[in-house]
Scaffold this active site. Sequence first.
Site, PDB file in Angstrom:
ATOM      1  N   HIS A  63      35.394  39.363  39.590  1.00 50.09           N
ATOM      2  CA  HIS A  63      36.023  38.424  40.521  1.00 50.09           C
ATOM      3  C   HIS A  63      34.954  37.869  41.446  1.00 50.09           C
ATOM      4  O   HIS A  63      33.809  38.340  41.460  1.00 50.09           O
ATOM      5  CB  HIS A  63      37.156  39.093  41.297  1.00 50.09           C
ATOM      6  N   ASP A  67      30.290  40.774  47.004  1.00 50.92           N
ATOM      7  CA  ASP A  67      29.690  42.060  46.655  1.00 50.92           C
ATOM      8  C   ASP A  67      29.743  42.331  45.156  1.00 50.92           C
ATOM      9  O   ASP A  67      29.244  43.361  44.696  1.00 50.92           O
ATOM     10  CB  ASP A  67      30.351  43.201  47.435  1.00 50.92           C
ATOM     11  N   HIS A 143      44.324  41.727  43.043  1.00 51.36           N
ATOM     12  CA  HIS A 143      43.457  41.698  44.213  1.00 51.36           C
ATOM     13  C   HIS A 143      43.801  40.456  45.027  1.00 51.36           C
ATOM     14  O   HIS A 143      44.721  39.714  44.690  1.00 51.36           O
ATOM     15  CB  HIS A 143      41.997  41.710  43.762  1.00 51.36           C
TER      16      HIS A 143
END
Length: 304
Positions: A63, A67, A143
């Site tokens: 995704h 990070d 998410h």
Amino acid sequence: MQPFRIHVLGCGSALPTPKHFATSQVVEMCDKQFMIDCGEGTQIQLRRSHIGFTKIVAVFISHLHGDHCFGLIGMISTFGMLGRTSPLHIYAPGELEPMLKAQMNMFCNGLEYEVIFHRIDTTASQVVYENKGLTVTTIPLKHRIPCCGFLFREKQGLPHIRRDMIDYLGIPISQINNIKLGADWTKPDGEVIANNRLVTPPNPARSYAYCSDTLYIPNLHQLVKGVDVLYHESTYAKTEVDRAKKYFHSTAEQAATVAKMAGVKKLLLGHYSARYNHEEELLKEARAIFKNSYLTNEKDIFEI
């Protein structure tokens, strides 16, 4: 049996810490290396882990949170400086493609290798990569933005030849592959030796499921059922379950619950919140549900 290894390059979450790098792993399988996610600092970790830059054939991005992908453009640039000529395949949500092209136009003019982008549908479970030895299938996750995991599954190999039978019957080397493919053997006197007397079963096909950032999904176990090793994010301890729900993350307890329900052999924890100086609390929590749970740390290698 060919190596099937998981190299952990980074296992931290969004906020940087002195202890952990941002998320990235390398899956070594079928004499190839595949990167999953590419957080900031991944190049340094490749060096420290002695993983050859030129051996990575594809990068899978779960995704578009930084990070998990801020290290990608730097790595692409470095590959160019090292003289890479073989194509690099990027599998990622489609929104990354125009941004990556803009970055490459700005910083990576003159690359002598091709970067091939493959858009993936994070809402469906489908094969996105395949070669003669393995498949990579997406695992839809939940998410704050579109996100998926990846299931690496080894294809079933051929049976093993019984050397004692080969020697006893005088079967020539030229016929061994035919027997592996299921052929019987006919002796000079016409007697047929059934194939099942000539071979033993193949090694079980191995598998690895990588579940990136996700809210706890009660039916996720159905998509990772029976895998050898499951990586499931475990950002928080169960005392922070409300925070986990708010930010669409999971607790170590929830990760272990998925592992137990899926009947996997081993659970790997990771994507630790910066609030934890020591992750033993997460490990203890997971092992209370699923005993064969392990923390991941940079430079760890897990054999499958």
